[in-house]
Design a protein around this motif. Sequence first.
Motif, PDB file in Angstrom:
ATOM      1  N   LYS A 343       0.908  -1.219   0.058  1.00  0.00           N
ATOM      2  CA  LYS A 343      -0.123  -0.002   0.061  1.00  0.00           C
ATOM      3  C   LYS A 343       0.919   1.175  -0.071  1.00  0.00           C
ATOM      4  O   LYS A 343       1.695   1.294   1.023  1.00  0.00           O
ATOM      5  N   THR A 344       0.590   2.086  -0.800  1.00  0.00           N
ATOM      6  CA  THR A 344       1.542   3.466  -1.037  1.00  0.00           C
ATOM      7  C   THR A 344       0.551   4.538  -0.871  1.00  0.00           C
ATOM      8  O   THR A 344      -0.731   4.303  -0.906  1.00  0.00           O
ATOM      9  N   ALA A 345       1.076   5.626  -1.212  1.00  0.00           N
ATOM     10  CA  ALA A 345       0.431   6.925  -1.423  1.00  0.00           C
ATOM     11  C   ALA A 345      -0.303   7.188  -2.744  1.00  0.00           C
ATOM     12  O   ALA A 345       0.363   6.299  -3.810  1.00  0.00           O
ATOM     13  N   THR A 346      -1.427   7.713  -3.079  1.00  0.00           N
ATOM     14  CA  THR A 346      -1.885   7.952  -4.410  1.00  0.00           C
ATOM     15  C   THR A 346      -1.055   8.824  -5.258  1.00  0.00           C
ATOM     16  O   THR A 346      -0.095   9.635  -4.693  1.00  0.00           O
ATOM     17  N   ASN A 347      -0.899   8.497  -6.674  1.00  0.00           N
ATOM     18  CA  ASN A 347      -0.262   9.274  -7.408  1.00  0.00           C
ATOM     19  C   ASN A 347      -1.250   9.975  -8.229  1.00  0.00           C
ATOM     20  O   ASN A 347      -1.893   9.464  -9.299  1.00  0.00           O
ATOM     21  N   PRO A 348      -1.336  11.466  -8.211  1.00  0.00           N
ATOM     22  CA  PRO A 348      -2.366  12.078  -9.059  1.00  0.00           C
ATOM     23  C   PRO A 348      -1.903  11.945 -10.559  1.00  0.00           C
ATOM     24  O   PRO A 348      -2.971  12.434 -11.464  1.00  0.00           O
ATOM     25  N   TYR A 349      -0.978  11.880 -11.091  1.00  0.00           N
ATOM     26  CA  TYR A 349      -0.397  11.863 -12.345  1.00  0.00           C
ATOM     27  C   TYR A 349      -0.884  10.473 -13.154  1.00  0.00           C
ATOM     28  O   TYR A 349      -0.732  10.333 -14.357  1.00  0.00           O
ATOM     29  N   LEU A 350      -1.345   9.594 -12.222  1.00  0.00           N
ATOM     30  CA  LEU A 350      -1.722   8.074 -13.041  1.00  0.00           C
ATOM     31  C   LEU A 350      -2.852   7.879 -12.811  1.00  0.00           C
ATOM     32  O   LEU A 350      -3.787   8.009 -11.744  1.00  0.00           O
ATOM     33  N   LYS A 351      -3.620   7.018 -14.164  1.00  0.00           N
ATOM     34  CA  LYS A 351      -4.836   6.393 -13.847  1.00  0.00           C
ATOM     35  C   LYS A 351      -4.724   5.239 -13.171  1.00  0.00           C
ATOM     36  O   LYS A 351      -3.541   4.607 -13.004  1.00  0.00           O
ATOM     37  N   GLU A 352      -5.885   4.620 -12.877  1.00  0.00           N
ATOM     38  CA  GLU A 352      -5.923   3.270 -11.970  1.00  0.00           C
ATOM     39  C   GLU A 352      -6.684   2.348 -12.788  1.00  0.00           C
ATOM     40  O   GLU A 352      -7.537   2.642 -13.458  1.00  0.00           O
ATOM     41  N   SER A 353      -6.247   1.010 -12.445  1.00  0.00           N
ATOM     42  CA  SER A 353      -7.018  -0.345 -13.025  1.00  0.00           C
ATOM     43  C   SER A 353      -8.423  -0.303 -12.185  1.00  0.00           C
ATOM     44  O   SER A 353      -8.884   0.124 -11.188  1.00  0.00           O
ATOM     45  N   ALA A 354      -9.607  -0.980 -12.372  1.00  0.00           N
ATOM     46  CA  ALA A 354     -10.706  -1.374 -11.855  1.00  0.00           C
ATOM     47  C   ALA A 354     -10.269  -1.754 -10.579  1.00  0.00           C
ATOM     48  O   ALA A 354     -11.155  -1.623  -9.452  1.00  0.00           O
ATOM     49  N   TRP A 355      -9.215  -2.479 -10.311  1.00  0.00           N
ATOM     50  CA  TRP A 355      -8.881  -3.051  -8.757  1.00  0.00           C
ATOM     51  C   TRP A 355      -7.913  -2.052  -8.228  1.00  0.00           C
ATOM     52  O   TRP A 355      -7.138  -2.200  -7.343  1.00  0.00           O
ATOM     53  N   LYS A 356      -7.718  -0.725  -8.538  1.00  0.00           N
ATOM     54  CA  LYS A 356      -7.351   0.410  -8.025  1.00  0.00           C
ATOM     55  C   LYS A 356      -5.633   0.182  -8.308  1.00  0.00           C
ATOM     56  O   LYS A 356      -5.101   0.820  -7.302  1.00  0.00           O
ATOM     57  N   TRP A 357      -5.206  -0.422  -9.169  1.00  0.00           N
ATOM     58  CA  TRP A 357      -3.527  -0.626  -9.057  1.00  0.00           C
ATOM     59  C   TRP A 357      -3.352   0.506  -9.966  1.00  0.00           C
ATOM     60  O   TRP A 357      -3.857   0.531 -11.189  1.00  0.00           O
ATOM     61  N   PRO A 358      -2.332   1.500  -9.839  1.00  0.00           N
ATOM     62  CA  PRO A 358      -2.064   2.481 -10.827  1.00  0.00           C
ATOM     63  C   PRO A 358      -1.328   1.953 -12.021  1.00  0.00           C
ATOM     64  O   PRO A 358      -0.713   0.772 -11.958  1.00  0.00           O
ATOM     65  N   ILE A 359      -1.734   2.640 -13.211  1.00  0.00           N
ATOM     66  CA  ILE A 359      -1.056   2.140 -14.180  1.00  0.00           C
ATOM     67  C   ILE A 359       0.130   3.300 -14.907  1.00  0.00           C
ATOM     68  O   ILE A 359      -0.131   4.248 -15.028  1.00  0.00           O
ATOM     69  N   ASP A 360       1.407   2.653 -14.881  1.00  0.00           N
ATOM     70  CA  ASP A 360       2.543   3.480 -14.962  1.00  0.00           C
ATOM     71  C   ASP A 360       3.463   2.926 -16.234  1.00  0.00           C
ATOM     72  O   ASP A 360       4.383   2.306 -15.630  1.00  0.00           O
ATOM     73  N   PRO A 361       3.134   2.765 -17.370  1.00  0.00           N
ATOM     74  CA  PRO A 361       4.040   2.176 -18.491  1.00  0.00           C
ATOM     75  C   PRO A 361       5.450   2.909 -18.499  1.00  0.00           C
ATOM     76  O   PRO A 361       6.195   2.014 -18.476  1.00  0.00           O
ATOM     77  N   LYS A 362       5.651   3.998 -18.162  1.00  0.00           N
ATOM     78  CA  LYS A 362       6.928   4.468 -18.162  1.00  0.00           C
ATOM     79  C   LYS A 362       7.815   3.902 -17.054  1.00  0.00           C
ATOM     80  O   LYS A 362       9.028   3.930 -17.244  1.00  0.00           O
ATOM     81  N   GLY A 363       7.020   3.586 -15.930  1.00  0.00           N
ATOM     82  CA  GLY A 363       7.785   3.089 -14.810  1.00  0.00           C
ATOM     83  C   GLY A 363       8.429   1.736 -15.064  1.00  0.00           C
ATOM     84  O   GLY A 363       9.203   1.288 -14.394  1.00  0.00           O
ATOM     85  N   LEU A 364       8.002   1.028 -16.121  1.00  0.00           N
ATOM     86  CA  LEU A 364       8.513  -0.167 -16.821  1.00  0.00           C
ATOM     87  C   LEU A 364      10.051   0.117 -17.279  1.00  0.00           C
ATOM     88  O   LEU A 364      10.836  -0.747 -16.884  1.00  0.00           O
ATOM     89  N   ARG A 365       9.954   1.049 -18.140  1.00  0.00           N
ATOM     90  CA  ARG A 365      11.369   1.819 -18.627  1.00  0.00           C
ATOM     91  C   ARG A 365      12.256   1.935 -17.443  1.00  0.00           C
ATOM     92  O   ARG A 365      13.493   1.661 -17.525  1.00  0.00           O
TER      93      ARG A 365
END
Length: 488
Positions: A343-365
């Motif tokens: 559990k972490t704090a929310t990131n206002p720059y990212l969208k979330e999945s229906a299960w509320k996991w943030p979606i961050d493709p750049k994070g993979l790079r």
Amino acid sequence: MFKEGFLWGGATAANQYEGGYLEGGRGLATSDTKTNGSLTRPRKHSFLDEDNNIVYLRGSEKVPSSYKAVLDETMYYPSHQAVDFYHHYKEDIALMAEMGFNCFRMSISWTRIFPKGDETEPNEEGLKFYDNVFDECLAHGIQPVVTLNHFDMPLHLSEEYDGWYNRKLIDFFLHYCETVFTRYKGKVNYWMTFNEINLLRGYDTLGVHDMNEEKYYQAVHHIFIASAKTVQLGHKIDPENKVGMMLAHILTYPETCNPDDVEMEMMVARRLKYLFSDVQCRGYYPSYVLKEWERKQICVNQEEDDAKTLLDGKVDYIGFSYYNSGVITTRKDAKSALGNGIKTATNPYLKESAWKWPIDPKGLRISLNLLWDRYQIPMMIVENGLGAEDHVESDGSIHDDYRIDYLRDHIIQMKKAVEEDGVDLIGYTPWGCIDLVSAGTGEMKKRYGFVYVDMDDEGNGAKNRLKKDSFYWYKKVIACNGNDIENL
Ligand code: BG6
């Protein structure tokens, strides 16, 4: 450009995919005592207390040492049938071949080979099952990538030995590894030791009762030694073997440039992931954890040659999962976000999945670069994907554009890491390539696959396999070796 021979496939795990829990002489695993659940009804383990009453504990609750695991026939335990790969393996592997897979990540169920875990002789029927699976894969030009242990263990080893807290587990595990390395020599070359080694915390994965911090680190030490010895054994039995580790790479960002936040992010990242990759890729404990043990007066028993074992058992590659990033803050009033493992704090720059996991493709790079800069060994992304509910149209089609968008955006970032940063990436196996049971919630409706499996959260359904739109899309991705990903 992705390299020639890049491994494209998908990933599964026995306890979430295989089923057939008592067939072919298989023994009970800790994961077999885990009920289903949802975000509002958490998953629990079933136990008998001293008076033989059935009690249910949430995964995070401590299991009193006097409790014995039990199955209650009125409850649903998803691992028992999972989505029945046990009987559908030919059909499933044919579907993978149709998509063009040249590899398939799966795990071996330890209790199919050693039903109790401490036997001398393996269960031939269990060994034969995986022979059939590997032969089927190879006949289709699919190379198996095998996780030796994915989120389960023999129930007997937990009840009788207190799981990985007991040093004897190292020998039991090595005997199991020696058996499968020998049997599948020439059929399997890519192995991984412990799935998401940094997220092994609960009873089902470590098998430990009355857990506390000291017991946790002792169990982890035994797992590190088992893993290092497994690497050496794998090389000895077949020099062609590549034995890797498997890390949950949860990328963390400090919430602000306040040095307090930056410092906290550094501490969390070490504890959450780097401790595990540092030990397995460098071959020794980092100073920050030794200092932590000293401060907290944690005593981890180590034998004389353990340090040499770690050094001689460094992994050949890093397999890692990447689903989301998280934000670390020192603020006490931060709103918390969900994600894989923490559990972490929310990131206002990212969208979330229906299960509320943030979606961050750049994070993979970013993740690929952080790991590459730190260790300089080959990497394989062995899990990535979007858990989402799918809708089957009246004609049987499933339009999962959201999943395609998620995967495309992540593969584009992988490509940048390869082309622009020069990281050594050898493969990509998105999670749950065929729908399977969720590890976190036990649900079926949280789906990741290119192939839909007709089954609900309570296990009802014909288990028919249906191709989603993403099936045809991923086939095109593989056909161009990912190189035209921006246009697909
Ligand atoms: C990883 C595990 O943590 O994430 C998988 O290795 C798991 O076993 C996957 O299924 C996705 O998590 P969940 O909870 O959505 O199934």
